[in-house]
Design an enzyme around this catalytic site. Structure first.
Site, PDB file in Angstrom:
ATOM      1  N   ASN A  49     -10.294  -1.156   0.019  1.00  0.00           N
ATOM      2  CA  ASN A  49     -11.516  -0.618   0.615  1.00  0.00           C
ATOM      3  C   ASN A  49     -11.651   0.895   0.461  1.00  0.00           C
ATOM      4  OD1 ASN A  49      -9.268  -0.750   2.591  1.00  0.00           O
ATOM      5  ND2 ASN A  49     -10.705   0.298   3.943  1.00  0.00           N
ATOM      6  N   HIS A  50     -10.568   1.601   0.083  1.00  0.00           N
ATOM      7  CA  HIS A  50     -10.659   3.045  -0.151  1.00  0.00           C
ATOM      8  C   HIS A  50     -10.773   3.386  -1.640  1.00  0.00           C
ATOM      9  CE1 HIS A  50     -10.130   4.005   3.999  1.00  0.00           C
ATOM     10  NE2 HIS A  50      -8.903   3.517   4.073  1.00  0.00           N
ATOM     11  N   ASP A 110       0.798  -1.225   0.000  1.00  0.00           N
ATOM     12  CA  ASP A 110       0.000   0.000   0.000  1.00  0.00           C
ATOM     13  C   ASP A 110       0.837   1.285   0.000  1.00  0.00           C
ATOM     14  OD1 ASP A 110      -1.241  -2.303   1.215  1.00  0.00           O
ATOM     15  OD2 ASP A 110      -2.971  -1.060   1.651  1.00  0.00           O
ATOM     16  N   GLU A 153      -4.103   2.152  -3.199  1.00  0.00           N
ATOM     17  CA  GLU A 153      -5.398   2.604  -2.680  1.00  0.00           C
ATOM     18  C   GLU A 153      -5.300   3.720  -1.646  1.00  0.00           C
ATOM     19  OE1 GLU A 153      -8.055   0.998  -0.232  1.00  0.00           O
ATOM     20  OE2 GLU A 153      -6.631   0.689   1.389  1.00  0.00           O
ATOM     21  N   ASN A 154      -4.087   4.003  -1.145  1.00  0.00           N
ATOM     22  CA  ASN A 154      -3.891   5.111  -0.207  1.00  0.00           C
ATOM     23  C   ASN A 154      -2.989   6.193  -0.798  1.00  0.00           C
ATOM     24  OD1 ASN A 154      -3.624   2.432   1.988  1.00  0.00           O
ATOM     25  ND2 ASN A 154      -5.300   3.883   2.164  1.00  0.00           N
ATOM     26  N   HIS A 212      -3.361  -4.227   3.035  1.00  0.00           N
ATOM     27  CA  HIS A 212      -4.317  -3.518   3.880  1.00  0.00           C
ATOM     28  C   HIS A 212      -3.810  -3.224   5.282  1.00  0.00           C
ATOM     29  CE1 HIS A 212      -7.993  -1.902   5.524  1.00  0.00           C
ATOM     30  NE2 HIS A 212      -8.083  -2.867   6.413  1.00  0.00           N
ATOM     31  N   HIS A 238      -6.857  -7.896  -0.365  1.00  0.00           N
ATOM     32  CA  HIS A 238      -6.882  -6.749   0.530  1.00  0.00           C
ATOM     33  C   HIS A 238      -7.813  -7.074   1.689  1.00  0.00           C
ATOM     34  CE1 HIS A 238      -5.748  -2.502   0.918  1.00  0.00           C
ATOM     35  NE2 HIS A 238      -6.948  -2.287   1.424  1.00  0.00           N
TER      36      HIS A 238
END
Length: 269
Positions: free
Chosen positions: A68-69, A8, A39-40, A178, A153
């Site tokens: 999830n983001h 990530d 994702e971040n 994650h 994730h």
């Protein structure tokens, strides 16, 4: 066939670490496929923008996975359908989910698939990842695809290990993301499938999994909501793994973790 995977990417420092080290890592390991979880990647640490996606690709990523983001930055809806190299979790619920959960590549004549999945334990509700990937892997095998990489994730080590055992012998590798903390359990399951519970994160090392630590501590002390912000000072960290797969059988042959931080400075060996 060599794969390089980075965990990530968090905020500005994560992007800086990728820009600085990914070209060097690619020169060292010579991967045919490079995958980065982004994702971040925004400066807020949630979601991804088109500029950040392009930045990861320019630095050397072939595929960028999410989690999830994925939907936290609304800009994603303007471009995710236009690229097959940016993946959101395959098992998001709904009939018309934007984007793609799997990417198919042709690597020197060998078909390769990269899959993005999201767990359900202690996370937002999604469809069953086991059922979703089960059907997809069957379809990929029927199409002659044997080299398959999965970014799972998920929050819990148990769900990640269960998925790895569920897919052993059916995919080449399953690497968890994650939790932002690299685990020390890289292994080849049944001499067939590479597995790592979590690849770790790429970004600021000084905070709490990428965030400034003071608000996190206050939340634990008071049990009240506090606004989190990405850590922007201090040292950086880059975490991931590199693995080798037999292009003919799809079986993993070797996996090792990658860690670059203040305690482990990069050395091209």
């Amino acid at each position: 066939m060599q794969f390089l995977f980075l965990g990530d990417v968090v905020g500005d420092m994560g992007m800086q670490m990728v820009t600085q080290y990914l070209p060097q890592l690619k020169k060292e390991f010579k991967p045919q496929v490079t995958i980065v979880n982004g994702e971040n990647a925004t400066n807020q640490g949630r979601g991804i923008t088109q500029a950040r996606f392009k930045g990861l690709m320019k630095a050397g990523a072939d595929v960028v996975t999410l989690g999830n983001h994925a939907w936290n930055n609304q800009e994603i809806f303007t471009f995710i359908d236009q690229t097959t190299n940016l993946l959101r979790p395959l098992n998001y619920p709904g009939e018309h989910v934007p984007g793609h959960g799997v990417c198919r590549l042709n690597v020197n004549g060998t078909p390769v698939a990269v899959i993005n999945l999201q767990g359900r334990v202690f996370m937002e509700g999604t469809d069953d990842p086991f059922a979703a990937v089960d059907h997809l892997v069957e379809d990929l095998h029927a199409a002659g695809v044997r080299v398959i990489f999965v970014d799972f994730h998920a929050e819990t080590t148990s769900e990640k290990k269960a998925m790895a055992l569920f897919l052993t012998g059916r995919v080449s590798a399953i690497v968890g993301t994650h939790t932002h903390v690299q685990t020390n359990d890289s292994q080849i399951l049944d001499h067939q499938t590479a597995f790592l519970t979590d690849a770790g994160m790429t970004g600021p090392a000084a905070g709490v999994i990428g965030m400034e630590y003071q608000p996190v501590i206050q939340k634990f002390l008071t049990a009240r909501p506090h606004r989190f912000a990405v850590q922007t000072t201090g040292a950086g960290i880059l975490s991931g793994c590199v693995l080798n797969v037999d292009a003919q059988t799809g079986r993993a042959k070797k996996i090792r973790t990658i860690l670059i931080d203040a305690e482990h400075p990069y050395q091209n060996v």
